[in-house]
Design an enzyme around this catalytic site. Sequence first.
Site: not given
Ligand code: PGA
Length: 254
Positions: A12, A14, A98, A100, A170, A176, A216
């Site tokens: 992803n 983003k 997601h 976010e 997640e 992140g 992560s």
């Molecule tokens: P990350 O994000 O691997 O940077 O923690 C995962 C995601 O948001 O899909």
Amino acid sequence: MDKDRKLIIAGNWKMNKTVAEALDLVKGLKRDLSQVKEVDIVVCPPYTALSDVSREIIDSNLRLGAQNMSEQSVGAYTGEIAAEFLKEFLVRYVILGHSERRQYQEESDALISQKAATAHAASLKPIICVGEKLEDREADRTQAVVEGQLTGSLAGLNADQMLETIIAYEPVWAIGTGKTASSDQAQEVHAFIRSKLEQLFDASVAKQVRIQYGGSVKPANARELMSQPDVDGALVGGASLDVRNFSDIVTNSI
Ligand code: PGA
């Protein structure tokens, strides 16, 4: 690894990567991952890079995903992207709900379930994200939150559609932040999700649906996470932006 379900590892990206940067990244992935047959490998660039990335990966083992789409089919929805437009670029997967988007665009489970129906109508496979916030985990509400998200966002899907749907667990506190759920914590929630799928659909569906872990994921923890019996892949954010990191996550998972 000895699982009936084929691993699916998706990057992803983003809101990252210009077209030129996106092409550099997929050229590297094509080079490093061309021999991998054991894993479905998916890249999810921003909309603006879909066309070029699609052309670049057409004859490769990489598959294309989008990060979001409209619940509407076409019409007067300024700034939105329809499932049919994604199909033009041979997009096969679409990330929905997601955390976010749940947070910044206030996407609800009801909206996500509409988007999932629209995706299936266009034969796109949704990757539906669920996961608790830190305060939920600390208050022992992880299962209640995940159950609510699953029930709401899968509402209306039939068994055939569910089989073409991927769930991504997640935990929001692990996205992140560099904090990964331990493999035991991930497995516990994945097993819970599978038990809910059995209740909402049936045992055969629950056994076949792939559940990714996200938050992560790095080359160093991929193998341990992927070795859990109910972890069937990963949704990777930060580490998917770098050829070496994403390639190593895929190869370390096999
Ligand atoms: P990350 O994000 O691997 O940077 O923690 C995962 C995601 O948001 O899909």
